[in-house]
Write a protein that holds these residues in place. Structure first.
Motif, short mmCIF file in Angstrom:
data_model
loop_
_atom_site.label_atom_id
_atom_site.label_comp_id
_atom_site.label_asym_id
_atom_site.label_seq_id
_atom_site.Cartn_x
_atom_site.Cartn_y
_atom_site.Cartn_z
N VAL A 40 0.86 -1.18 0.00
CA VAL A 40 0.00 0.00 0.00
C VAL A 40 0.90 1.23 0.00
O VAL A 40 1.90 1.28 0.72
CB VAL A 40 -0.93 0.00 1.23
CG1 VAL A 40 -1.72 1.30 1.31
CG2 VAL A 40 -1.85 -1.19 1.21
N THR A 42 0.81 5.74 -0.43
CA THR A 42 0.09 7.01 -0.57
C THR A 42 1.03 8.06 -1.15
O THR A 42 2.18 8.16 -0.73
CB THR A 42 -0.45 7.49 0.79
OG1 THR A 42 -1.34 6.50 1.31
CG2 THR A 42 -1.19 8.82 0.66
N TYR A 66 -3.45 -3.53 -9.47
CA TYR A 66 -3.54 -2.60 -8.35
C TYR A 66 -4.86 -1.85 -8.44
O TYR A 66 -5.47 -1.77 -9.49
CB TYR A 66 -2.38 -1.60 -8.40
CG TYR A 66 -1.06 -2.25 -8.12
CD1 TYR A 66 -0.60 -2.35 -6.83
CD2 TYR A 66 -0.29 -2.79 -9.15
CE1 TYR A 66 0.61 -2.97 -6.55
CE2 TYR A 66 0.91 -3.42 -8.88
CZ TYR A 66 1.36 -3.51 -7.58
OH TYR A 66 2.54 -4.12 -7.31
N TYR A 67 -5.27 -1.30 -7.31
CA TYR A 67 -6.48 -0.48 -7.31
C TYR A 67 -6.25 0.77 -6.48
O TYR A 67 -5.33 0.82 -5.66
CB TYR A 67 -7.69 -1.26 -6.80
CG TYR A 67 -7.64 -1.61 -5.32
CD1 TYR A 67 -8.29 -0.82 -4.38
CD2 TYR A 67 -6.95 -2.73 -4.87
CE1 TYR A 67 -8.24 -1.13 -3.03
CE2 TYR A 67 -6.91 -3.06 -3.53
CZ TYR A 67 -7.55 -2.25 -2.62
OH TYR A 67 -7.50 -2.56 -1.28
N MET A 68 -7.08 1.79 -6.72
CA MET A 68 -7.02 3.02 -5.94
C MET A 68 -7.90 2.84 -4.72
O MET A 68 -9.11 2.68 -4.86
CB MET A 68 -7.47 4.22 -6.77
CG MET A 68 -6.42 4.66 -7.74
SD MET A 68 -6.89 6.14 -8.63
CE MET A 68 -7.70 5.40 -10.03
N ARG A 69 -7.30 2.83 -3.57
CA ARG A 69 -8.04 2.70 -2.31
C ARG A 69 -8.77 4.00 -1.99
O ARG A 69 -9.88 4.00 -1.48
CB ARG A 69 -7.08 2.31 -1.19
CG ARG A 69 -7.76 2.02 0.11
CD ARG A 69 -6.75 1.67 1.16
NE ARG A 69 -6.48 0.23 1.12
CZ ARG A 69 -5.68 -0.38 1.97
NH1 ARG A 69 -5.04 0.32 2.90
NH2 ARG A 69 -5.49 -1.67 1.90
N SER A 70 -8.11 5.13 -2.27
CA SER A 70 -8.75 6.44 -2.08
C SER A 70 -8.06 7.48 -2.95
O SER A 70 -6.89 7.34 -3.28
CB SER A 70 -8.68 6.88 -0.61
OG SER A 70 -7.34 7.12 -0.23
N THR A 71 -8.80 8.49 -3.33
CA THR A 71 -8.26 9.66 -4.05
C THR A 71 -9.10 10.86 -3.60
O THR A 71 -10.32 10.82 -3.66
CB THR A 71 -8.27 9.45 -5.58
OG1 THR A 71 -7.77 10.63 -6.21
CG2 THR A 71 -9.62 9.10 -6.13
N THR A 83 -4.14 6.85 -2.59
CA THR A 83 -3.60 5.65 -1.97
C THR A 83 -3.91 4.48 -2.88
O THR A 83 -5.06 4.29 -3.26
CB THR A 83 -4.20 5.42 -0.57
OG1 THR A 83 -3.89 6.55 0.25
CG2 THR A 83 -3.64 4.15 0.07
N THR A 84 -2.87 3.73 -3.25
CA THR A 84 -3.04 2.56 -4.10
C THR A 84 -2.63 1.31 -3.33
O THR A 84 -1.81 1.38 -2.41
CB THR A 84 -2.20 2.67 -5.39
OG1 THR A 84 -0.82 2.81 -5.03
CG2 THR A 84 -2.63 3.86 -6.23
N ALA A 85 -3.23 0.20 -3.72
CA ALA A 85 -2.95 -1.07 -3.05
C ALA A 85 -2.97 -2.20 -4.07
O ALA A 85 -3.68 -2.13 -5.08
CB ALA A 85 -3.98 -1.33 -1.96
#
Length: 103
Positions: A40, A42, A66-71, A83-85
């Motif tokens: 993870v 940021t 990967y995916y974007m956890r938040s933007t 934040t990517t994970a």
């Protein structure tokens, strides 16, 4: 006909001469980050000077791992964060390009 001089306080004059956010020239900024491991992460970019962000986003490569956890904007609205994970089973790194619209 008589005319009168009107004294305008400096603070009022400053407000009248300062462009409103709607008048500000918007421009985009971007930055690319490299993450060498599947973890993870940021990242944040900031608008220059006293500008604020109006929107933003990100792109993650390679797609599908990967995916974007938040933007979202930073709490002070002067930058944009993402934040990517990794998805389960993903190994290796990624490239994250972060974008923000500033004015």
């Amino acid at each position: 006909m008589r005319s009168a001089l009107v004294a305008v306080p400096a603070a009022v004059l400053f407000v009248l001469l300062t462009p409103s956010p709607a008048d500000a020239v918007q421009h985009g900024i971007s930055r690319t980050f490299t993450v060498s491991t599947a973890r993870v992460a940021t990242h944040t970019i900031y608008c220059p000077g006293h500008e604020h962000t109006h929107s933003g986003g990100a792109q993650v490569s390679p797609p599908g791992k990967y995916y974007m956890r938040s933007t979202h904007p930073t709490p002070d609205r002067k930058g944009w964060s993402v934040t990517t994970a990794p998805l389960p089973g993903t190994t290796g790194g990624r490239t994250v390009t972060l974008y923000a619209l500033c004015a």
